[in-house]
Design an enzyme around this catalytic site. Structure first.
Site, short mmCIF file in Angstrom:
data_model
loop_
_atom_site.label_atom_id
_atom_site.label_comp_id
_atom_site.label_asym_id
_atom_site.label_seq_id
_atom_site.Cartn_x
_atom_site.Cartn_y
_atom_site.Cartn_z
N THR A 21 1.11 -0.62 0.05
CA THR A 21 0.17 -0.21 0.24
C THR A 21 0.97 1.32 -0.06
OG1 THR A 21 -1.62 -1.05 1.04
CG2 THR A 21 -1.88 1.11 1.12
N TYR A 34 -7.94 1.47 -3.67
CA TYR A 34 -7.01 1.92 -4.27
C TYR A 34 -5.99 0.93 -4.66
CZ TYR A 34 -4.68 0.03 -0.10
OH TYR A 34 -4.58 -0.54 1.09
N THR A 100 1.75 -4.02 4.30
CA THR A 100 1.43 -4.96 5.86
C THR A 100 1.37 -5.99 5.63
OG1 THR A 100 -0.78 -3.58 5.99
CG2 THR A 100 1.21 -2.16 6.54
N ASP A 101 0.50 -6.64 5.03
CA ASP A 101 -0.78 -7.91 5.36
C ASP A 101 0.69 -8.92 5.70
OD1 ASP A 101 -2.71 -6.43 4.89
OD2 ASP A 101 -2.93 -7.30 2.71
N LYS A 173 1.09 -8.04 12.68
CA LYS A 173 -0.44 -7.08 12.37
C LYS A 173 -1.57 -6.66 13.34
CE LYS A 173 -2.11 -4.44 8.76
NZ LYS A 173 -3.23 -4.20 7.34
N GLU A 294 6.23 -35.29 25.72
CA GLU A 294 4.77 -34.60 25.12
C GLU A 294 5.71 -34.19 23.55
OE1 GLU A 294 1.13 -34.01 27.51
OE2 GLU A 294 2.60 -32.54 27.80
#
Ligand code: ASP
Length: 334
Positions: A21, A34, A100-101, A173, A294
């Site tokens: 972005t 956008y 940013t994702d 995020k 475990e």
């Protein structure tokens, strides 16, 4: 090696564009309509004249993608570019502009694989450049300032976002649209940016960069690792599918990594077949642990790593070993 310059001597910083972005454009003024990854990084830099007083900035647009389209080949290209460039004595640090994702995944990957102690800072923005009050220019200005700070070397990969400094391992995020979109959940940020001044207060205790066992040039075949989320009534066939196609599986379990009786028993069968499984949680705070005895039944515990960061670490770990004990050591170390 890092050549230490005086704090008032201008550093040479390479800003690497990858899209997102921060490189997005769209309908004038709005934040919601956008396309990301439209503008090359040299334009992002030339739009911020104040950068000139902070550092000698050069740029390299490595690729232009939405960060949801980042693949292992993008990560490899980025790591190799930074590793190679960091060997040049006239390069003092790096900024990576990124969507940013999935920024937190790229940041953690670089933190584990880069072989440099020079500052590497990721940043991005929540609003495209065409929005009113776009956040990209200020984030980029602060990221370059952070990369140019004498305090940023040897700290592992950093993220500069909305006036804060984060460590790559712990940042996530946490908001879908607000400009203050990142935080390290239970753990505090490493410090703050006040205009162009970096103020550090914390440091990550986990090994990174020069002190890891991972090196991008050693990786010939990338293990396939996928994440499966458990939810009430999740069908166990998902596990069959993952086991038939993957070298390793991360479970985003409920609560402290839990799943149903059906899933638990299928997971222990998968582990017995030699496919390592990591238990992480779909909950964003807290941690997963169980006793080391475990791990052959429940899987490797992820500690406080998110499922998406566990996937990065398991992928790298599987390039070294399939041993559950060794993989658990890797999860405890990084
Ligand atoms: N979808 C965008 C990306 O991750 C979002 C952003 O950059 O904020 O590339």
């Amino acid at each position: 090696m890092q050549s230490i310059k005086l704090e008032n001597e201008k550093k040479n910083i390479i800003v690497i564009g990858t899209g997102g972005t921060i490189a997005g454009t769209g309908e004038e003024g709005v934040t919601s309509s956008y396309d990301s990854a439209q503008v090359k990084v040299d334009k992002l830099i030339s739009d911020i004249p104040a950068l000139e007083s902070v550092a000698n900035v050069t740029s390299k647009n490595l690729f232009s993608v939405d960060s949801c389209d980042i693949s292992w080949s993008h990560l490899t290209k980025l790591a190799k570019y930074i590793n190679n460039s960091s060997e040049k004595s006239d390069v003092d640090g790096f900024v990576v502009t990124h969507g940013t994702d999935t920024l937190e995944e790229t940041a953690y990957f670089l933190n584990l694989i880069l072989k440099t102690n020079k500052p590497v800072v990721l940043t991005g923005s929540m609003r495209p450049g065409t929005a009113i009050s776009a956040d990209g220019p200020f984030n980029l200005y602060q990221a370059v300032s952070l990369a140019a700070s004498n305090q940023s070397a040897n700290k592992g990969v950093l993220v500069a976002f909305s006036d804060q400094i984060y460590g790559a391992r712990d940042v996530s995020k946490i908001n879908t649209f607000r400009t203050d979109a990142f935080n390290p959940k239970d753990l505090g940020c490493l410090g703050y940016m006040r205009d162009n001044q970096a103020l550090f207060y914390n440091e990550s205790t986990k090994l990174h960069t020069l002190n890891t066992e991972f090196n991008i040039t050693d990786i010939k075949n990338v293990p396939k690792v996928e994440i499966l989320m458990f939810y009430a009534d999740a069908s166990k066939e998902l596990l069959d599918f993952a086991a038939s196609t993957c070298d390793g599986i991360v479970i985003a379990g409920a609560g402290s990594g839990g799943s149903s009786i059906e899933w638990d028993s299928k997971i222990s069968d998968i582990i017995k077949k030699g496919i390592p499984v990591v238990r992480a949680s779909r909950i964003s705070n807290g941690l997963i642990t169980h006793s080391d005895s475990e791990i052959n039944v429940k899987g490797i515990y992820a500690g406080n790593l998110s499922p998406q960061k566990s996937r990065i670490l398991l992928t790298l770990g599987l390039t070294k070993t399939k041993s559950l004990e060794e993989l658990q050591r890797i999860f405890n170390t990084y």
